[in-house]
Design an enzyme around this catalytic site. Structure first.
Site, PDB file in Angstrom:
ATOM      1  N   ARG A 119       0.802  -1.172   0.037  1.00 63.95           N
ATOM      2  CA  ARG A 119       0.076   0.039   0.045  1.00 63.95           C
ATOM      3  C   ARG A 119       0.929   1.118  -0.024  1.00 63.95           C
ATOM      4  NH1 ARG A 119      -5.333   0.709   1.827  1.00 63.95           N
ATOM      5  NH2 ARG A 119      -5.907   2.773   2.647  1.00 63.95           N
ATOM      6  N   HIS A 146      -6.671   0.692  -7.393  1.00 63.43           N
ATOM      7  CA  HIS A 146      -6.936   0.052  -6.201  1.00 63.43           C
ATOM      8  C   HIS A 146      -7.776  -1.253  -6.619  1.00 63.43           C
ATOM      9  CE1 HIS A 146      -7.854  -0.644  -2.074  1.00 63.43           C
ATOM     10  NE2 HIS A 146      -8.503   0.395  -1.790  1.00 63.43           N
ATOM     11  N   GLN A 149     -10.266  -3.238  -4.215  1.00 70.42           N
ATOM     12  CA  GLN A 149     -11.423  -2.489  -3.713  1.00 70.42           C
ATOM     13  C   GLN A 149     -12.621  -3.007  -4.779  1.00 70.42           C
ATOM     14  OE1 GLN A 149     -12.463  -0.783  -0.921  1.00 70.42           O
ATOM     15  NE2 GLN A 149     -14.361  -1.237  -1.964  1.00 70.42           N
ATOM     16  N   ASP A 258     -16.602   8.212  -3.184  1.00 71.08           N
ATOM     17  CA  ASP A 258     -15.147   8.007  -2.659  1.00 71.08           C
ATOM     18  C   ASP A 258     -14.763   9.487  -1.977  1.00 71.08           C
ATOM     19  OD1 ASP A 258     -12.974   6.885  -1.613  1.00 71.08           O
ATOM     20  OD2 ASP A 258     -12.022   6.584  -3.627  1.00 71.08           O
ATOM     21  N   CYS A 298     -16.397   2.873  -0.475  1.00 74.20           N
ATOM     22  CA  CYS A 298     -15.031   2.196  -0.131  1.00 74.20           C
ATOM     23  C   CYS A 298     -14.896   2.271   1.362  1.00 74.20           C
ATOM     24  CB  CYS A 298     -13.860   2.281  -1.078  1.00 74.20           C
ATOM     25  SG  CYS A 298     -13.121   4.141  -0.818  1.00 74.20           S
ATOM     26  N   ARG A 325     -14.146  -7.267   1.624  1.00 74.23           N
ATOM     27  CA  ARG A 325     -12.776  -6.986   1.254  1.00 74.23           C
ATOM     28  C   ARG A 325     -12.028  -8.214   1.678  1.00 74.23           C
ATOM     29  NH1 ARG A 325     -10.754  -2.118   0.986  1.00 74.23           N
ATOM     30  NH2 ARG A 325      -8.714  -3.118   0.052  1.00 74.23           N
TER      31      ARG A 325
END
Length: 353
Positions: A119, A146, A149, A258, A298, A325
């Protein structure tokens, strides 16, 4: 030895390969959940099936330079279910960026662990890790992409396919395959973030249309490297892009947003809140969406982005999305780190033999 597989974005996979991961996540979820429930009968426990143990005695390095809740917890718990362990390596824990280069770090960690879940900030950081790592690298989040996600979002929508198709009256039984999802119109309103970018290269290839609204400033538009992938994959034909959020949500089956202020952008908060005025997801904004529209985010969420009525109401799938997730990351860990078979090439070879 075969080339080391990595996953930077879902643009790197075909549509069937994406659906293979999602279906595998659904399978792992159904197999694993009984093990996580309170056990009251030893006989019942004896009948449970074990999930894949492809990470038995293996370690996955969680190389996180940014804070995380869902991604970290998902990764650590998924690794345990697969028989392995995850090592959290935060920016204050190791030498990366202080006394050691990404190239050297990738080689050192890859010599001790069997996968790297990274990450990072700039996308170039994870590309450099993958370039020199002797083990698979999975993008947990970068400035551009991402992928995990979007996998969770696709699984969530398939699990709730009955909400979009009157022919499917109830959720699928636990022991049944993941239901097919009718073609949807997915609207996204907000900043052009890494979450949106993987949506752009995924939903159109799965048969869905996208409608996107971002403020007209250049800072909020899709970066050229991302849009180049969108057009290379032919996804642009099924994407409407504008700056009016009310126009974007017209006819939408799913509305997504988001964060407007990502980590590292806190100094821009005042200006960004001004630029995103009118973009908050509310019932009023979405009055021209499909009457049964659903909402995804998310997380973490701020009230500026979506009001409580939508976020905590019956339209919201955000906590199912959050739960998933874990299962989609578990599926990728199994196929990428455990089996080096994310694309299904080894499976196809076995079937042919």
């Amino acid at each position: 030895m075969s080339a080391v597989p990595h996953l930077m974005s879902l643009a790197d996979l075909t549509a069937p390969q994406i659906l293979r991961i999602v279906n595998h996540a659904h399978y792992l979820k159904q197999v694993s959940l009984p093990w996580l429930a309170p056990q009251s009968s030893s006989k019942k426990s004896a009948r449970l099936r074990m999930p894949s143990q492809s990470l038995f005695n293996k370690s996955v390095a969680l190389l996180f330079s940014k804070r995380s809740t869902r991604t970290r917890v998902s990764a650590e718990t998924a690794a345990v279910l697969l028989g392995g362990r995850a090592l959290f390596l935060g920016r204050e824990d190791i030498q990366l960026g202080v006394n050691e280069t990404p190239r050297d770090t990738a080689r050192v960690i890859g010599g001790m662990c069997q996968g790297i879940f990274a990450r990072v900030g700039a996308h170039e950081e994870i590309e450099e890790l993958a370039r020199y790592s002797p083990v698979p690298v999975l993008n947990a989040l970068s400035s551009l992409w991402h992928p995990t996600q979007t996998l969770a979002d696709v699984l969530t929508l398939h699990e709730h396919a009955h909400l979009f198709d009157t022919a499917l009256k109830i959720p699928p039984p636990a022991n049944k395959p993941l239901p097919q999802l009718r073609p949807l119109t997915v609207a996204y309103v907000g900043d052009s973030t890494n979450v949106l970018h993987d949506m752009l290269v995924t939903y159109p290839r799965l048969g869905h249309k996208m409608r996107v609204a971002c403020p007209p400033k250049s800072d909020y538009q899709c970066p050229k490297p991302v849009w180049d992938r969108v057009t290379q994959l032919g996804c642009d034909k099924d994407i409407w892009w504008g700056s009016d959020p009310k126009e974007a949500v017209k006819g939408a089956d799913v509305v997504v947003t988001d964060t407007w202020i990502s980590m590292g952008q806190e100094a821009e908060k005042t200006q960004r809140l001004q630029d995103f005025a009118g973009y908050q997801v509310t019932e009023a904004l979405c009055r021209d969406a499909n009457p049964d529209w659903k909402f995804l985010h998310c997380l973490p969420r701020k009230q500026d982005e979506v009001d409580d009525e939508v976020f905590y109401g019956p339209r919201s799938l955000v906590f199912s999305e959050s739960d998933n997730r874990k299962w989609t990351i578990m599926a990728v860990f199994d196929l990428l780190f455990g089996k080096w078979d994310l694309a299904g090439e080894k499976t196809l070879k076995i079937l042919k033999e």
